[in-house]
Structures are given as C-alpha cells and as structure tokens.
Design a protein around this motif. Structure first.
Motif, PDB file in Angstrom:
ATOM      1  N   PHE A 299      59.139   1.599  15.625  1.00  0.00           N
ATOM      2  CA  PHE A 299      60.236   0.672  15.878  1.00  0.00           C
ATOM      3  C   PHE A 299      60.415  -0.188  14.637  1.00  0.00           C
ATOM      4  O   PHE A 299      59.519  -0.320  13.810  1.00  0.00           O
ATOM      5  CB  PHE A 299      59.941  -0.203  17.102  1.00  0.00           C
ATOM      6  N   ILE A 301      60.807  -3.674  12.611  1.00  0.00           N
ATOM      7  CA  ILE A 301      60.294  -5.033  12.792  1.00  0.00           C
ATOM      8  C   ILE A 301      61.432  -5.991  12.486  1.00  0.00           C
ATOM      9  O   ILE A 301      61.889  -6.075  11.358  1.00  0.00           O
ATOM     10  CB  ILE A 301      59.128  -5.305  11.837  1.00  0.00           C
ATOM     11  N   THR A 302      61.936  -6.666  13.501  1.00  0.00           N
ATOM     12  CA  THR A 302      63.018  -7.616  13.267  1.00  0.00           C
ATOM     13  C   THR A 302      62.430  -9.018  13.237  1.00  0.00           C
ATOM     14  O   THR A 302      61.845  -9.481  14.207  1.00  0.00           O
ATOM     15  CB  THR A 302      64.051  -7.536  14.399  1.00  0.00           C
ATOM     16  N   ASP A 303      62.573  -9.676  12.132  1.00  0.00           N
ATOM     17  CA  ASP A 303      61.975 -11.017  12.017  1.00  0.00           C
ATOM     18  C   ASP A 303      62.863 -12.064  12.650  1.00  0.00           C
ATOM     19  O   ASP A 303      64.052 -12.069  12.397  1.00  0.00           O
ATOM     20  CB  ASP A 303      61.760 -11.348  10.540  1.00  0.00           C
TER      21      ASP A 303
ATOM     22  N   ASP B 216      52.157  -6.316  14.913  1.00  0.00           N
ATOM     23  CA  ASP B 216      53.521  -6.078  15.396  1.00  0.00           C
ATOM     24  C   ASP B 216      53.526  -5.330  16.713  1.00  0.00           C
ATOM     25  O   ASP B 216      54.410  -5.530  17.550  1.00  0.00           O
ATOM     26  CB  ASP B 216      54.297  -5.272  14.341  1.00  0.00           C
ATOM     27  N   GLU B 220      55.127  -6.463  20.691  1.00  0.00           N
ATOM     28  CA  GLU B 220      55.912  -5.670  21.645  1.00  0.00           C
ATOM     29  C   GLU B 220      55.193  -5.502  22.972  1.00  0.00           C
ATOM     30  O   GLU B 220      55.821  -5.423  24.026  1.00  0.00           O
ATOM     31  CB  GLU B 220      56.175  -4.272  21.052  1.00  0.00           C
ATOM     32  N   ARG B 245      54.922 -14.649  14.081  1.00  0.00           N
ATOM     33  CA  ARG B 245      55.686 -13.753  14.952  1.00  0.00           C
ATOM     34  C   ARG B 245      55.171 -13.821  16.378  1.00  0.00           C
ATOM     35  O   ARG B 245      55.947 -13.775  17.330  1.00  0.00           O
ATOM     36  CB  ARG B 245      55.582 -12.321  14.446  1.00  0.00           C
ATOM     37  N   GLU B 248      56.381 -16.972  17.967  1.00  0.00           N
ATOM     38  CA  GLU B 248      57.799 -16.861  18.327  1.00  0.00           C
ATOM     39  C   GLU B 248      57.974 -16.060  19.597  1.00  0.00           C
ATOM     40  O   GLU B 248      58.804 -16.389  20.454  1.00  0.00           O
ATOM     41  CB  GLU B 248      58.568 -16.156  17.203  1.00  0.00           C
ATOM     42  N   PRO B 327      54.402   1.290  21.576  1.00  0.00           N
ATOM     43  CA  PRO B 327      54.287   0.252  22.615  1.00  0.00           C
ATOM     44  C   PRO B 327      54.220   0.808  24.038  1.00  0.00           C
ATOM     45  O   PRO B 327      53.394   0.351  24.834  1.00  0.00           O
ATOM     46  CB  PRO B 327      55.543  -0.586  22.401  1.00  0.00           C
TER      47      PRO B 327
END
Lengths: 303, 445
Positions: A299, A301-303, B216, B220, B245, B248, B327
C-alpha cells in the motif's frame, strides 16, 4: 537382530529440519548443508529480454536530439563568424515558431483553443521580456576573456547532452505523465546559460535578441514538439529523425570536414554500436531474490 | 575425558555496551558463557563518549574501549591501517589465540579481521543481519564482505536464511558457514506469577518505530483490529521517526484509551512491559533472527509476526502465528491468535523455551567452531594472496595490494616495536562463590 539394525539406521536418519530452536540437530553438524539449500532463490525475475531492432529504433530519439543540438551550435558558429546577419536570424526565429505551432496543432491530442491561446500569450510575454533584457545580455560578459567563454560553453553543452531526459520532455506536454527530474532541470539550465554566454559575444543588441530567442526556442520547445510527434505516429517520428540527420550532416559537411567526421562517428556509435553492446552485456545480468529480501509494502504510505 | 583446550578469544565489534541491541547482547552473553566454560575472553570496541580505556564487566570480562570515536551510525572511521598498531598490542598483551568479529556493518570488525590474518591469527566472523543485492550501499558492503571473508577461517550465521544470504553475498563455500542461532536469557524473562485476566486482551508491540520494523503496517493494522474487537487494547513501546504517524492514527480514530504509547523502553523494563500483555506483535519487514520474539515467548506471550527472513525458523509452529506483511493477512493472524489464546499456558511456554534456547548451548557450539578453526593449518602470505585474487578482475588485485601493504607495515612495526617489548598481561582467575580455589600455577596454554 535385523530389526534392531533397522531401528539404528532409522534413528540416525532423522530428517534435518530448517529450524533454529532445539540446539544442535542430532546426527548433523552445524555446518551441514542440506539439499534444500538455496531452494527458494529466484534468479532474474524482473529482467526484460531486449530485441535488437527495437533498441536501435529507440536510440533514434537520442541521435535526433544530437542533430538538433548540433544544428543550434552550427547557427551559433555561423552568427559568430558573421555569415548570418540579424535579419536572417529573425526570419529563422519566426519560421521556427510558426512551424512549431503548426506541428503541435497537427499532432497534439489534447489541444484546446483555450490552451492554445494560453501558449500564445505566454510566448508573447516571453519574447517581450527577452527583447527588453537583451541590452543586459549584450554586455554581460564583457570582462571575461573569449577563451573562457568558449570553454564554458563547450562544457555546458556537453553537460546538457549528458543529463538530458531523452524519453520525455522537461516542459510538460499536455497529457504527459512524467514529472521533470532533477537532472533534466539541470540540463535545461545549462543549455540556457550556454546560449546566453554565446549571445554576449555578438556585436549588436538585435543580434543578441535574435540568437537568444532562437536558442531558447529550440532548447525549451524542441523536446516538446518531438515528443508530440513521437506520440502521434512512430513512422512520422522515424521519417522526421532521418530527414533531420541527413540535413544536419549536409550542413556540417559544408561547414567543416573534421566536425562532420566526428558527428558521423558519434551517430554511428549511438545508433549501431551501443545497442549491440547493451544486448551483449545483458547476459551478465544476475538478479537475486529470495526469502531474505526486505518485504515490499503493497500500500502507499500517505503522510 | 578429552582435555578442554583453553582458548583465548578476542571479540571485536563496533557494537557493545553501553549500547543495547541484538549484536551487543549476543557478544555479552556469549562471552559470559565462554568464561564459565573456562576460556579467556576479551572484548574490543570503540570509545563511547568519555568511556575510553580498559573496563571490567561481570565475571572478569575485560573490555578495551580503544580511543577512536564513532563517526557514522556507531561505526569508527575506516582508515585501513590506523588500527594495526593498537590491535597488535592488544593481541600480544593478552596472548590471544583467536579473533571473533561480529556484524558485517562494523568497520572495526573488518579491520581487526584483516590485521589478524596478516599477523597469522585464526579468525571467525559472525554475521547478524540480512542485506540486499541491488542498491548501491549493499553492493559496496557486499564487496567489502567478500574481501574480509576471502580469507576467514570459519564463519557463523544466526539462522539458515542468514546462511543462504551470506553465502550468496560473499561467495564462501557453504561448508565453511556454521548456523548457531542466538538465544534468550530465560532467567531474566520470566512470565507473570499470576495469569492475566482474559476479559480484556492486550497486544504488546516493542520495537524501534522505523520503516524497516514495519511501523507503517502497524498504522494500518491497529485501527482495523480495534474496530473488529472492542475488548482489545494495544501497548506500543519504542520510539523513532514513525512515532508521529502512530500518534496521528491514534488521534484520527480516537483510540487514545485503547492504544498506550510508552515511548522508549529501557532494556531493564522490557520484561515488565511484556508481562502485562497476552499477545506480542512483530511487524518487521526484514529480520535475520528476531530476539524480541524469543523474549516475548519466554515471558509466555503468544507471538504474531510477519513471515520474513529467518523468523519462520525461530519458534515452533504452536508458539507463533505467521502472516504475510500485508495488513489484511496480519489482521487475520491476530484473529487466529485471539482464538487460540485460551489454550496457551505462559508457564508451560516458558519451560519449553528454557529447553529450546540457552546461551550455554550456543557457547558450546561456538567452542566447537573455535576448535575447528584452531586446527586449520597456517598459511603464508603467498597462499593467502591467491585467495584474494579470486574476488574479481580488478578488485582481486586491489585487495592483494592492500594486504601486501598491511604485511609490510606489520613487519615495520615489528622492527620498530619488537614483540618482546610488549608487556604480557598475567592471567587472573576469578573466584565464584562455592568454587574451590583455583591453582594459579596450573598452566593452561
């Protein structure tokens, strides 16, 4: 007796397992290399098999651009040697501009009237700005010696050729997907600086304006025009390239014999020798993949 | 009863205490177990801040912090011949018989192995990580590794996948590479005395929050799992560039009460964080051997991990649930783990781990490698140079040139500072409570 013998045989023949737990495996040394060693290695999974004819046809775009740049340098040489005067240069500029627009109209796919008007407006701003700034360019390098100018120009043109983006176009064509890269920006900048350096050695302001307009027209818009031609029809692109090569060789022959031989040599090298060489060294390609590779995330990675 | 040959080993690496990590722990625990087996172990590493000179650690482990500062990512500056003099001094002072270097990424290790071979010592190299083949950094690293391993006596890798990777990168014959995995200190990582309640399921994540460790993927996975299972909570320990991240993600899905971010967890507190959970989640994208999983299993947690590198070899199938680094696959694996959680008994898992992994076992297997290394014949300069020539058309000749210069510099040093002038350290036997006093005159050569 026989059964106990068989039992002993099966005991020492416990299968070796690819595991790290449980200490040393019975009957096997730590450096035992099983038959399944390197079983999961995959070689050359993503390698593209190249075809000689296709590579040669693709290299035509490189030689086409080489010819364009050599034509520009030829015009510079003629202007500096006072063979061209400013009026013929201005005529050349207008002809080129007109034919460029004409080709764009014929071949570009997503050209609307609004976009065309946009282009015309931008070009008129550009030309006006150049005309206003030409006195500055005229006296820009007055204190620098001519030898420096020739050396700088040569190296900048060579840098421009090295870093040029031959596949796409730095000025974004309508409908093109490529983003300009750092190296293509550097090459464009070096070509612009080279044309300004040459222009500063000319006698009058009109000369300067004409030559700068000519050089910038070619360096900024020629990739765009050739890209549109290539996308429209490959045969048209081939015909245009061969015609251009013939014309260039003809003009260079009339200018100087040695330069003609060098240019011919370079064209032969790019079109014939390099494809053969590339395909020959493809056999040495050895790409290794296996379970040790870092996993790729599927996928974005959208920051 | 075969007579145990007492070895005198020098462990070299850029990575040692006071840093904590896989390589550092490996060197420390291996050295302690080798000391208990009766060998002499000395460790050499670079200076850490003000920490420079000779220090002693538990059990009489002598550590030389040589006065070189690290310059990039904990590595010393690679001057080819700069460390020759100090390495020679240490080798002669401690009467070392064998040099053991750790980690391909450590420049000090490569230099020590190179100088060790020039001076005629036997060298052993352990590789702790996996590397790729395609990017510029890996290509250079692999060439350096090929140089060092062209003349190594024996090599050790921590998992079978790591062995395949090392053999491909360096061109060693596979019979020269031994697979001796890491282990875990089961005495330190004990499960909680009482089993945790099962009304709320707690998933623990402890890792550096960087791209390589799959932060990352966590971003997800966590919201999805929290959505599917209202009774699941997450505890995330560790720090790094990707922490932002995760914060967030926490804000966006309003999971402040279901996801605890602990920040960097000091090594001494890792156990207390682990025993507060039921499941351990490891999402790294590449691992040669994952010690974190062993620590979690030793504390009685069920592990969910990505199937990368050497991870499938580490634990038996009933102690770990593996998934692709994707994921949706990971969420399914967590679902399976939650389903089989009632069957897990932490104490039984801990007792099993005690049998499966032990640093004493690792030390014994390493001792076998040392015995083999010391039995190899000595080789003179010309025979060794022929090995370097096979490294490549240009590289082979360059490597030969480097080794010849090293040899000449060594001879020069021998003339300038002869071997007999270097003072030899006397052997000190350490008493342990309950052991009968050792006889100092017993000669162990």
């Amino acid at each position: 007796m026989e059964t106990s013998g068989n039992e002993n045989l099966s005991q020492t023949q416990t299968k070796w397992r690819k595991v790290a737990y449980g200490g040393m495996q019975l009957g096997f040394d730590d450096n035992h290399t099983d038959d399944s060693f390197l079983e999961e290695m995959v070689m050359n999974a993503n390698v593209v098999k190249r075809d000689m004819l296709k590579v040669m046809l693709d290299s035509v775009s490189i030689s086409q651009y080489l010819c364009i740049v050599s034509l520009v340098v030829l015009v510079w040489a003629h202007t500096l040697g006072s063979t061209f005067n400013e009026n013929s240069l201005l005529l050349l500029d207008i002809t080129l501009l007109g034919s460029g627009f004409f080709v764009l109209l014929l071949t570009a796919e997503m050209l609307s009237f609004h976009l065309l008007l946009n282009y015309v407006l931008k070009i008129s701003y550009f030309i006006t700005g150049l005309y206003a700034l030409s006195p500055i360019y005229h006296t820009l390098t007055r204190s620098i010696s001519s030898d420096t100018i020739w050396a700088l120009t040569t190296s900048l043109v060579i840098l421009h050729l090295f870093l040029h983006n031959y596949a796409g176009s730095t000025v974004k064509a309508p409908g093109a997907l490529d983003k300009p890269t750092l190296s293509s920006n550097i090459s464009l900048n070096s070509s612009i600086v080279a044309s300004l350096l040459i222009a500063s050695r000319l006698p009058s302001r009109l000369h300067v304006f004409a030559i700068v307009l000519f050089s910038l027209q070619v360096f900024l818009f020629a990739p765009l025009v050739t890209y549109c031609i290539k996308k429209y029809s490959f045969r048209l692109h081939l015909g245009f390239s061969f015609g251009l090569m013939a014309v260039t060789l003809g003009f260079v022959y009339r200018f100087d014999g040695l330069v003609f031989v060098v240019l011919l040599g370079v064209l032969v090298f790019v079109n014939l020798v390099c494809p053969w060489w590339l395909i020959r060294i493809q056999e040495y390609k050895f790409e290794i993949n296996g379970p040790w590779d870092e996993a790729k995330l599927c996928f974005n990675i959208t920051d | 009863m075969t007579e145990q040959r007492r070895h005198r080993i020098l462990m070299v690496s850029d990575f040692f205490y006071p840093n904590f990590g896989g390589v550092e722990n490996h060197i420390y625990y291996l050295s302690q177990c080798l000391l208990k087996l009766g060998h002499k172990v000395v460790v050499m590493t670079h200076a850490y801040g003000n920490r420079s000179g000779v220090r002693y650690m538990t059990g009489g482990l002598k550590v030389y912090y040589i006065p070189w500062k690290p310059f990039l990512m904990q590595n010393t500056l690679p001057t080819f011949y700069g460390t020759l003099s100090i390495i020679r001094t240490i080798l002669i002072r401690e009467k070392i018989s064998l040099i053991h270097g750790h980690q391909a990424f450590s420049t000090l290790c490569h230099e020590a192995l190179m100088h060790g071979r020039t001076m005629g010592y036997k060298v052993v190299f352990t590789d702790h990580s996996l590397y790729g083949f395609a990017d510029v950094g890996s290509i250079h690293m692999n060439k350096v590794l090929q140089f060092t391993l062209a003349d190594v006596t024996e090599a050790i890798c921590v998992s079978h996948t790591s062995k395949e990777n090392t053999v491909l990168r360096s061109g060693l014959p596979p019979e020269k590479v031994f697979v001796i995995p890491n282990a875990v200190d089961t005495a330190m990582f004990k499960p909680a005395p009482q089993k945790l309640g099962s009304d709320e399921i707690i998933i623990v994540v402890i890792s550096r929050l960087v791209y390589r460790k799959g932060a990352d993927l966590l971003v997800e996975i966590i919201p999805e799992v929290c959505r599917l299972y209202p009774n699941v909570r997450f505890i995330v320990g560790g720090d790094g560039p990707k922490r932002v991240r995760l914060e967030e993600m926490r804000e966006k899905h309003s999971l402040q009460d279901r996801v605890d971010m602990l920040g960097a967890v000091p090594h001494a507190k890792v156990r207390s964080v682990l025993i507060s959970g039921h499941i351990f989640l490891n999402s790294s994208l590449t691992e040669a051997f994952c010690i974190a999983i062993l620590e979690a299993a030793s504390c009685g947690l069920l592990t969910v991990s990505t199937r990368v590198g050497g991870v499938p070899e580490v634990l038996p199938d009933d102690m770990v649930v593996l998934a692709k680094p994707d994921p949706s696959d990971m969420v399914q694996a967590i679902e399976k783990a939650i389903r089989i959680l009632p069957q897990i008994d932490p104490q039984a898992m801990h007792l099993r781990m005690k049998k499966l992994y032990s640093w004493h076992d690792v030390a014994k297997r390493t001792e076998i490698v040392y015995d083999r290394a010391l039995r190899c014949s000595n080789q003179d300069l010309l025979e060794r140079l022929s090995r370097y020539l096979t490294c490549g058309a240009w590289a082979g000749k360059l490597f030969c040139f480097v080794m010849i210069i090293d040899f000449l510099l060594w001879r020069l040093l021998q003339l300038w500072q002869p071997d007999v002038d270097i003072e030899v350290v006397p052997d000190i036997m350490h008493f342990r409570h309950g052991d009968p006093p050792e006889d100092f005159n017993k000669d162990n050569s």
